[in-house]
Motif scaffolding. Structure first.
Motif, PDB file in Angstrom:
ATOM      1  N   THR A   1      -0.217  -4.021  -9.465  1.00  0.00           N
ATOM      2  CA  THR A   1      -1.366  -4.078 -10.370  1.00  0.00           C
ATOM      3  C   THR A   1      -2.640  -3.945  -9.555  1.00  0.00           C
ATOM      4  N   ARG A   2      -3.465  -2.973  -9.916  1.00  0.00           N
ATOM      5  CA  ARG A   2      -4.671  -2.707  -9.142  1.00  0.00           C
ATOM      6  C   ARG A   2      -5.643  -3.870  -9.180  1.00  0.00           C
ATOM      7  N   ARG A   3      -6.221  -4.158  -8.050  1.00  0.00           N
ATOM      8  CA  ARG A   3      -7.188  -5.246  -7.939  1.00  0.00           C
ATOM      9  C   ARG A   3      -8.441  -4.942  -8.745  1.00  0.00           C
ATOM     10  N   GLN A   4      -8.966  -5.967  -9.429  1.00  0.00           N
ATOM     11  CA  GLN A   4     -10.189  -5.831 -10.210  1.00  0.00           C
ATOM     12  C   GLN A   4     -11.342  -6.499  -9.464  1.00  0.00           C
ATOM     13  N   TYR A   5     -12.525  -5.932  -9.598  1.00  0.00           N
ATOM     14  CA  TYR A   5     -13.692  -6.415  -8.869  1.00  0.00           C
ATOM     15  C   TYR A   5     -14.788  -6.810  -9.853  1.00  0.00           C
ATOM     16  N   GLU A   6     -15.475  -7.896  -9.541  1.00  0.00           N
ATOM     17  CA  GLU A   6     -16.631  -8.309 -10.330  1.00  0.00           C
ATOM     18  C   GLU A   6     -17.862  -8.122  -9.466  1.00  0.00           C
TER      19      GLU A   6
ATOM     20  N   GLU B   1       4.582   9.005 -11.892  1.00  0.00           N
ATOM     21  CA  GLU B   1       4.028   8.236 -13.013  1.00  0.00           C
ATOM     22  C   GLU B   1       2.684   7.594 -12.694  1.00  0.00           C
ATOM     23  N   ASN B   2       2.361   7.451 -11.411  1.00  0.00           N
ATOM     24  CA  ASN B   2       1.110   6.782 -11.036  1.00  0.00           C
ATOM     25  C   ASN B   2       0.591   7.408  -9.746  1.00  0.00           C
ATOM     26  N   LEU B   3      -0.524   8.107  -9.825  1.00  0.00           N
ATOM     27  CA  LEU B   3      -1.071   8.774  -8.644  1.00  0.00           C
ATOM     28  C   LEU B   3      -1.632   7.788  -7.616  1.00  0.00           C
ATOM     29  N   ASP B   4      -1.854   6.545  -8.022  1.00  0.00           N
ATOM     30  CA  ASP B   4      -2.249   5.528  -7.047  1.00  0.00           C
ATOM     31  C   ASP B   4      -1.136   5.260  -6.049  1.00  0.00           C
ATOM     32  N   HIS B   5       0.086   5.634  -6.426  1.00  0.00           N
ATOM     33  CA  HIS B   5       1.247   5.347  -5.586  1.00  0.00           C
ATOM     34  C   HIS B   5       1.819   6.622  -4.976  1.00  0.00           C
TER      35      HIS B   5
ATOM     36  N   LYS C   1      -1.911  -9.588   0.900  1.00  0.00           N
ATOM     37  CA  LYS C   1      -1.540  -8.704  -0.187  1.00  0.00           C
ATOM     38  C   LYS C   1      -2.509  -7.530  -0.262  1.00  0.00           C
ATOM     39  N   THR C   2      -1.996  -6.410  -0.746  1.00  0.00           N
ATOM     40  CA  THR C   2      -2.849  -5.254  -0.994  1.00  0.00           C
ATOM     41  C   THR C   2      -2.347  -4.526  -2.225  1.00  0.00           C
ATOM     42  N   SER C   3      -3.260  -3.929  -2.968  1.00  0.00           N
ATOM     43  CA  SER C   3      -2.877  -3.101  -4.110  1.00  0.00           C
ATOM     44  C   SER C   3      -3.179  -1.632  -3.827  1.00  0.00           C
ATOM     45  N   VAL C   4      -3.561  -1.326  -2.589  1.00  0.00           N
ATOM     46  CA  VAL C   4      -3.887   0.046  -2.204  1.00  0.00           C
ATOM     47  C   VAL C   4      -2.732   0.607  -1.379  1.00  0.00           C
ATOM     48  N   PHE C   5      -2.072   1.607  -1.908  1.00  0.00           N
ATOM     49  CA  PHE C   5      -0.866   2.166  -1.308  1.00  0.00           C
ATOM     50  C   PHE C   5      -1.108   2.678   0.110  1.00  0.00           C
ATOM     51  N   ALA C   6      -2.324   3.147   0.382  1.00  0.00           N
ATOM     52  CA  ALA C   6      -2.629   3.694   1.703  1.00  0.00           C
ATOM     53  C   ALA C   6      -2.458   2.676   2.811  1.00  0.00           C
ATOM     54  N   HIS C   7      -2.589   1.389   2.485  1.00  0.00           N
ATOM     55  CA  HIS C   7      -2.520   0.365   3.526  1.00  0.00           C
ATOM     56  C   HIS C   7      -1.111   0.236   4.112  1.00  0.00           C
ATOM     57  N   PRO C   8      -0.067  -0.020   3.306  1.00  0.00           N
ATOM     58  CA  PRO C   8       1.262  -0.081   3.910  1.00  0.00           C
ATOM     59  C   PRO C   8       1.704   1.252   4.504  1.00  0.00           C
ATOM     60  N   VAL C   9       1.277   2.373   3.921  1.00  0.00           N
ATOM     61  CA  VAL C   9       1.639   3.671   4.482  1.00  0.00           C
ATOM     62  C   VAL C   9       1.029   3.837   5.869  1.00  0.00           C
ATOM     63  N   GLU C  10      -0.225   3.444   6.024  1.00  0.00           N
ATOM     64  CA  GLU C  10      -0.870   3.547   7.331  1.00  0.00           C
ATOM     65  C   GLU C  10      -0.190   2.643   8.346  1.00  0.00           C
TER      66      GLU C  10
ATOM     67  N   TYR D   1       2.798  15.486   4.916  1.00  0.00           N
ATOM     68  CA  TYR D   1       3.878  14.660   4.393  1.00  0.00           C
ATOM     69  C   TYR D   1       3.433  14.011   3.085  1.00  0.00           C
ATOM     70  N   CYS D   2       4.393  13.789   2.212  1.00  0.00           N
ATOM     71  CA  CYS D   2       4.129  13.109   0.946  1.00  0.00           C
ATOM     72  C   CYS D   2       4.891  11.799   0.920  1.00  0.00           C
ATOM     73  N   PHE D   3       4.193  10.723   0.593  1.00  0.00           N
ATOM     74  CA  PHE D   3       4.767   9.395   0.417  1.00  0.00           C
ATOM     75  C   PHE D   3       4.549   8.996  -1.035  1.00  0.00           C
ATOM     76  N   PHE D   4       5.568   8.437  -1.678  1.00  0.00           N
ATOM     77  CA  PHE D   4       5.376   7.996  -3.058  1.00  0.00           C
ATOM     78  C   PHE D   4       6.277   6.814  -3.370  1.00  0.00           C
ATOM     79  N   TYR D   5       5.851   6.060  -4.380  1.00  0.00           N
ATOM     80  CA  TYR D   5       6.617   4.897  -4.838  1.00  0.00           C
ATOM     81  C   TYR D   5       6.614   4.890  -6.369  1.00  0.00           C
ATOM     82  N   GLY D   6       7.669   4.329  -6.940  1.00  0.00           N
ATOM     83  CA  GLY D   6       7.691   4.129  -8.386  1.00  0.00           C
ATOM     84  C   GLY D   6       8.688   4.977  -9.129  1.00  0.00           C
TER      85      GLY D   6
END
Length: 315
Positions: free
Chosen positions: A111-116, A301-305, A153-162, A270-275
């Motif tokens: 679930t993507r992190r929400q910011y205030e 199903e989700n381009l964030d991943h 924790k992270t909700s940004v896929f680029a972090h674990p990929v990096e 290279y392409c990495f994807f999850y989901g």
């Protein structure tokens, strides 16, 4: 010194450099890291100085990058004695530490992190604050992390990929670092699965070298170089990105820039994807629609991943 967490003055919270990159490209959010101020993530250190004692960012706005994104001290950035973020720019072996991500999140949150956003005090001229920015209060942040260190924790896929890509030469570390996604917990080494072995397990992060990207103007298909063997027969593997998926994507402009450049690039990508897990499907032949052939395919199903990037050394 490089680090991937800082305090954002506009968000009034601690964020990772990957959060900042995500927000920079998000067309649904009014955010520009060049207009924000990033301060030391240490509560004690930050409270000792005013809000002009800022950090700089590296690779916060590049759509594609080779060197690990991070925050870093400016020449004039000050820290209190004993602050962990005040160390030198070089690692112990004398090499630049820009090349490797050392901050491994233990959980990838789906679930993507929400910011205030903080509401600035608007002046009468030019929309500028009526008073100079004040140092933030020494309060614990509850939305993401209560510590000075990098969030677990992270909700940004680029972090674990990096983490995986930049540490690919240290398999012992990848085999030791835990990662949780949903209800599944494994090591980084086990979670990242080469595309040709996708039958070994479902629900993993699959990756492989791209053979070609088919540009259908409003949709795309990514073909992988490696094939999957089933019953002693090789099958091609691809993933499909639909028009609707792309049109509704919150980072549509940046994504289209990236994938169109990738489609015409001669560099190894290279392409990495999850989901999703590509499954064997029978598709009609173009030459003879009455005939079909097998291919392992999936609709993303989700381009964030999904990430397309260079990944030197992974093979």
């Amino acid at each position: 010194m490089k680090f991937d967490t800082a305090y954002s003055l506009s968000l009034d919270d601690k964020v990772s450099i990957y959060d900042v990159r995500d927000l920079n490209f998000d067309e649904t959010t009014d955010f520009d890291s060049d207009k924000d101020s990033f301060l030391c993530p240490s509560d004690a250190c930050r409270a000792a100085f005013d809000a002009t004692n800022v950090l700089s960012t590296f690779n916060a706005k590049n759509v594609n990058y080779l060197r690990t994104p991070h925050f870093k001290n400016k020449p004039g950035t000050r820290h209190i004695d004993g602050c962990r973020y005040a160390s030198s720019q070089k690692t112990a072996n004398g090499e630049s530490d820009d090349e490797r991500e050392e901050n491994f999140p233990s959980e990838f949150v789906l679930t993507r992190r929400q910011y205030e956003r903080k509401t600035p005090t608007v002046g009468t001229e030019g929309g500028l604050p009526q008073e100079p920015p004040k140092a933030p209060s020494n309060q614990a942040t509850t939305s993401h992390s209560n510590s000075d260190s990098t969030p677990d924790k992270t909700s940004v896929f680029a972090h674990p990929v990096e983490c995986y890509v930049s540490n690919i030469d240290d398999k012992d570390k990848l085999k030791a670092m835990p990662l949780k996604i949903g209800e599944h917990t494994a090591t980084y080494w086990a979670f990242f699965k080469k595309i040709e072995y996708l039958q070994d397990n479902k629900g993993l992060i699959y990756w492989g070298r791209i053979k070609a990207i088919k540009d259908y103007t409003s949709s795309f298909r990514i073909d992988f170089e490696k094939k999957v063997w089933l019953d002693k027969k090789p099958y091609s593997v691809n993933v499909y990105l639909s028009k609707k998926l792309i049109e509704n994507y919150r980072k549509r402009t940046a994504f289209l820039e990236q994938i169109k450049a990738a489609a015409s690039s001669e560099r190894p990508l290279y392409c990495f994807f999850y989901g999703v897990t590509p499954a064997l499907k029978q598709v009609p032949s173009k030459k003879n629609p009455e005939q079909t052939f097998g291919v392992f395919s999936a609709n993303i199903e989700n381009l964030d991943h999904l990430i397309i990037r260079e990944a030197p050394g992974v093979e």
